[in-house]
Design an enzyme around this catalytic site. Structure first.
Site, PDB file in Angstrom:
ATOM      1  N   ASP A  73       0.822  -1.208   0.000  1.00  0.00           N
ATOM      2  CA  ASP A  73       0.000   0.000   0.000  1.00  0.00           C
ATOM      3  C   ASP A  73       0.859   1.263   0.000  1.00  0.00           C
ATOM      4  O   ASP A  73       0.477   2.284  -0.582  1.00  0.00           O
ATOM      5  CB  ASP A  73      -0.927  -0.002   1.218  1.00  0.00           C
ATOM      6  N   GLY A 188      -6.787   2.855   7.861  1.00  0.00           N
ATOM      7  CA  GLY A 188      -5.388   2.956   8.245  1.00  0.00           C
ATOM      8  C   GLY A 188      -5.179   3.513   9.643  1.00  0.00           C
ATOM      9  O   GLY A 188      -5.715   2.987  10.630  1.00  0.00           O
ATOM     10  N   LEU A 191      -8.207   4.270  11.865  1.00  0.00           N
ATOM     11  CA  LEU A 191      -8.828   3.073  12.441  1.00  0.00           C
ATOM     12  C   LEU A 191      -8.089   2.623  13.695  1.00  0.00           C
ATOM     13  O   LEU A 191      -8.702   2.256  14.701  1.00  0.00           O
ATOM     14  CB  LEU A 191      -8.847   1.952  11.402  1.00  0.00           C
ATOM     15  N   SER A 192      -6.745   2.665  13.660  1.00  0.00           N
ATOM     16  CA  SER A 192      -5.962   2.226  14.809  1.00  0.00           C
ATOM     17  C   SER A 192      -6.136   3.138  16.016  1.00  0.00           C
ATOM     18  O   SER A 192      -5.849   2.741  17.147  1.00  0.00           O
ATOM     19  CB  SER A 192      -4.479   2.148  14.437  1.00  0.00           C
TER      20      SER A 192
END
Length: 291
Positions: A73, A188, A191-192
């Site tokens: 990515d 990415g 989200l964390s």
């Protein structure tokens, strides 16, 4: 057909697959172009027989039909920077790990190229973030596919980010940092840090604090038509900002705002692929993790 290839850190173990890719493209009569960084990698890996042209000037990009990103990515994010406002469709061939964006596995490359040649694909327009400031940053590549972040520079105490939506005061975030994410980037860093997942076609941005001091502060979703501006305070005068994987140090007197970029990233969507499938495969949704 003209196809360009870009890679950043190709491992020697994947060189045979790249050789097979070149032969496959040649068998379809496709003209192959590659970026200068990828050319240097191929030379280091002992390339002696592959046939291609190197992209050396802006004029060389004229008439390209597709860009193939070879890596993970991170490589695809860099390919977005290489393509920029030209909006050449990008397909990610995954020689990395997770692969939310680079979705074509190495054992599916031949099938994917066949789909391109036969026109059996769709083009998804992905929203980009544009960074505006009173000083030139990131060598003019002031856009991002995933996210813009503000972060404390070192192990010093938290910073305060006063945040405004279209000039209206939203909140002051006492935190290690702040993320503004696109729908693409919602899988990415955001989200964390507890941010929500957003489908790629949604017309929204997500503002997510990083380790906030006030636990009642939560991520907020705003329209991607909004302009989000910031004022930063801290015990030191230096902070870090980033656009995807590119970062730089700034001082508190810099004026910063983000909004939707005028152009978009065009990603190739092959048949039988859906964002929900990727969520289940990459995040193990629907699997019983108790065993």
């Amino acid at each position: 057909m003209k196809v360009a290839l870009h890679g950043l850190s190709l491992k020697a173990e994947f060189f045979p697959q790249v050789q097979s890719l070149f032969k496959l493209l040649e068998s379809f009569g496709i003209d192959v172009f590659i970026t200068e960084p990828f050319d240097r990698q191929l030379r280091q890996l002992g390339n002696q027989s592959l046939k291609y042209w190197v992209l050396e000037s802006p004029e060389d990009y004229s008439g390209l039909d597709f860009f193939l990103s070879i890596g993970g990515d991170g490589t695809l994010l860099d390919t977005v920077c290489v393509v920029g406002s030209r909006e050449i469709p990008i397909l990610g061939l995954n020689t990395g790990r997770l692969g939310f964006l680079a979705t074509v596995a190495t054992d599916k490359i031949e099938e994917a190229i066949g789909q391109l040649v036969n026109g059996n694909y769709q083009i998804e327009s992905r929203t980009l973030l544009s960074l505006n400031s009173n000083r030139k940053l990131f060598h003019g590549l002031n856009f991002a596919l995933n996210e813009f972040t503000i972060h404390k520079r070192d192990t010093s105490s938290m910073i305060t980010v006063h945040t405004f939506i279209d000039g209206k005061y939203l909140n002051s975030y006492w935190a290690d940092g702040l993320i503004v994410s696109t729908p693409t980037g919602s899988t990415g860093y955001s989200l964390s840090c507890g941010g929500p997942l957003i489908t790629p076609g949604a017309k929204n941005f997500v503002i997510t604090p990083v380790s906030p001091h006030n636990l009642n502060v939560r991520p907020i979703i705003v329209s991607d038509e909004a302009e989000i501006s910031f004022e930063i305070e801290g015990r030191t005068d230096k902070f870090m900002i980033s656009l995807d994987s590119r970062s730089t140090a700034i001082s508190s007197d810099l004026k910063l705002s983000v909004k939707k970029e005028k152009f978009s990233a065009k990603l190739v969507k092959l048949p039988h692929y859906h964002f929900f499938d990727t969520l289940r495969q990459k995040l193990n949704w629907g699997f019983d993790m108790r065993n």
